[in-house]
Design a protein around this motif. Structure first.
Motif, PDB file in Angstrom:
ATOM      1  N   SER A   1      67.377  34.633   1.136  1.00  0.00           N
ATOM      2  CA  SER A   1      68.101  35.756   1.761  1.00  0.00           C
ATOM      3  C   SER A   1      67.349  36.315   2.963  1.00  0.00           C
ATOM      4  O   SER A   1      67.945  36.912   3.855  1.00  0.00           O
ATOM      5  CB  SER A   1      68.329  36.862   0.733  1.00  0.00           C
ATOM      6  N   TRP A   2      66.004  36.111   2.989  1.00  0.00           N
ATOM      7  CA  TRP A   2      65.209  36.637   4.099  1.00  0.00           C
ATOM      8  C   TRP A   2      65.155  35.667   5.280  1.00  0.00           C
ATOM      9  O   TRP A   2      64.529  35.946   6.303  1.00  0.00           O
ATOM     10  CB  TRP A   2      63.779  36.950   3.628  1.00  0.00           C
TER      11      TRP A   2
ATOM     12  N   GLU B   1      68.775  40.738  -3.547  1.00  0.00           N
ATOM     13  CA  GLU B   1      69.004  40.347  -2.150  1.00  0.00           C
ATOM     14  C   GLU B   1      69.720  39.002  -2.073  1.00  0.00           C
ATOM     15  O   GLU B   1      70.573  38.794  -1.216  1.00  0.00           O
ATOM     16  CB  GLU B   1      67.675  40.284  -1.384  1.00  0.00           C
TER      17      GLU B   1
ATOM     18  N   TYR C   1      65.044  29.879  -2.597  1.00  0.00           N
ATOM     19  CA  TYR C   1      63.595  29.691  -2.508  1.00  0.00           C
ATOM     20  C   TYR C   1      62.869  31.033  -2.354  1.00  0.00           C
ATOM     21  O   TYR C   1      63.211  31.815  -1.467  1.00  0.00           O
ATOM     22  CB  TYR C   1      63.314  28.779  -1.315  1.00  0.00           C
ATOM     23  N   VAL C   2      61.882  31.264  -3.212  1.00  0.00           N
ATOM     24  CA  VAL C   2      61.068  32.503  -3.252  1.00  0.00           C
ATOM     25  C   VAL C   2      61.835  33.740  -2.740  1.00  0.00           C
ATOM     26  O   VAL C   2      61.568  34.256  -1.676  1.00  0.00           O
ATOM     27  CB  VAL C   2      59.702  32.368  -2.545  1.00  0.00           C
ATOM     28  N   ASP C   3      62.730  34.170  -3.560  1.00  0.00           N
ATOM     29  CA  ASP C   3      63.616  35.261  -3.178  1.00  0.00           C
ATOM     30  C   ASP C   3      63.705  36.275  -4.315  1.00  0.00           C
ATOM     31  O   ASP C   3      63.254  36.006  -5.431  1.00  0.00           O
ATOM     32  CB  ASP C   3      65.005  34.652  -2.902  1.00  0.00           C
ATOM     33  N   THR C   4      64.295  37.412  -4.024  1.00  0.00           N
ATOM     34  CA  THR C   4      64.544  38.393  -5.079  1.00  0.00           C
ATOM     35  C   THR C   4      66.045  38.388  -5.381  1.00  0.00           C
ATOM     36  O   THR C   4      66.864  38.267  -4.461  1.00  0.00           O
ATOM     37  CB  THR C   4      64.103  39.798  -4.628  1.00  0.00           C
TER      38      THR C   4
END
Lengths: 163, 188
Positions: free
Chosen positions: B84-85, B122, B116-119
């Motif tokens: 998401s980032w 989000e 991938y490495v997300d919260t």
């Protein structure tokens, strides 16, 4: 009298509201609380950047996640476990003591100990060699050079004069 | 006249051998780790080992909350890594969804999104924002992305019906046709 009672009631209500807000604020995790945990974690995206100082959007999201988890009553260990489960053990500033990670803990002290051992051994050998050489020269009847004795005598004399 | 020369005591042979063996083993280990890091992503032609992807609720596959690559034997799998980032991921989100809608009914192609490495909040907001409906879930512990040795997001891996990788797209797709043309290599 009635007016005074009304004012008192209003004041009490206001005081109650303020104190409840204050309690609510006390319960909310502060930036320091969040950073205390974030500094033990590393950004999984940008290498070698602790989470508490990482400026990226992803890190901001993770810090907010820590804040949410703290407000939900999760402990520091639970939060760290969550991060490891989701993003892998590489997010930990201190690698877990398992598998090849043990090398990180064992190698440096082992190398220092080994170095200290060899240094000690070398020093002992040098000292022995020097003592043996002195003994050998003494046996051969060698004394220090007259020039050197003269120099030492003059030096001592000068020092005495200065006193 | 004989003179006693003190015999020099060196490091015992076993200790020397052990130290050298240790140093060589350490160098080999460092070499292996460095070569793995420089390998780049998995290459077309590589057989992809089976992996498990837990799915977000609302993005399940036939009622399952977790899928395995082997569940899709006989289908082309389009595995997209995103976050998401990740701003470039947003460029291709609509194209991926459109391509999925194009193939969904046929059942010959499956689109999988690995977050991938997300919260999660989000990630969910991102999926909702771009109206994504294909199967999606978090890459727990970055196990799948490590297996594919991804360099970043977005990256998309096209796996054929027999589980062999046949195309790698690094970066965002520029059009739906680009995705279709890659899928068409296996489904004419």
């Amino acid at each position: 009298m009635k007016k005074t009672l009304q004012i008192l009631t209003l004041a009490l209500l206001l005081a109650g509201m303020i104190s409840s807000v204050a309690f609510a604020q006390d319960d909310a995790p502060t930036d320091d609380d969040v950073n205390a945990i974030a500094k033990q974690l590393y950004c999984p995206v940008c290498e070698n950047t602790p989470l508490d100082v990482c400026p990226t959007e992803a890190c901001r999201q993770w810090r907010e996640l820590i804040r949410t988890q703290l407000s939900q009553g999760m402990t520091e260990q639970q939060i760290k476990d969550y991060f490891v489960a989701n993003y892998g053990a590489r997010v930990l500033a201190e690698p877990p003591r398992s598998g090849l990670n043990w090398l990180v803990y064992i190698l440096p002290p082992a190398i220092i100990l080994l170095g200290a051992f060899f240094l000690f051994r070398s020093f002992r050998e040098w000292t022995k060699a020097s003592a043996t050489a002195s003994a050998a020269s003494a046996e051969r009847g060698e004394t220090s050079s007259p020039a050197k004795d003269d120099y030492v005598a003059r030096l001592e004399e000068e020092l005495k004069k200065r006193k | 006249m004989t003179e006693n020369i003190p015999q020099k005591r060196g490091v015992p042979l076993w200790a020397q051998v052990s130290i050298w063996l240790f140093i060589v083993a350490l160098l080999v280990l460092i070499g292996v780790i460095l070569s793995k890091r420089q390998q780049g992503t998995v290459q077309p032609g590589d057989k992809i080992p089976d992996f498990r992807l837990p799915l977000f609720s609302g993005y399940e596959y036939e009622g399952q909350s977790e899928v395995k690559l082997s569940d899709f034997q006989g289908k082309v799998v389009v595995l997209n890594f995103w976050a998401s980032w990740c701003k470039p991921c947003e460029q291709e989100a609509a194209e991926l969804e459109e391509a999925w809608k194009f193939y969904e009914a046929s059942g010959d192609v499956v689109f999988l999104g690995a977050d991938y490495v997300d919260t999660e909040p989000e990630a969910r907001a991102y999926l909702k924002k771009f109206g994504i409906t294909f199967f999606n879930g978090p890459d727990m512990g970055t196990k799948i992305s490590q297996m594919f040795r991804i360099r970043g997001v977005p990256e998309t891996y096209f796996i054929d019906q027999s589980g062999v990788l046949y195309y790698v797209k690094v970066g965002p797709f520029t059009s739906v046709d680009e995705i279709k043309s890659i899928v068409a290599q296996k489904i004419p």
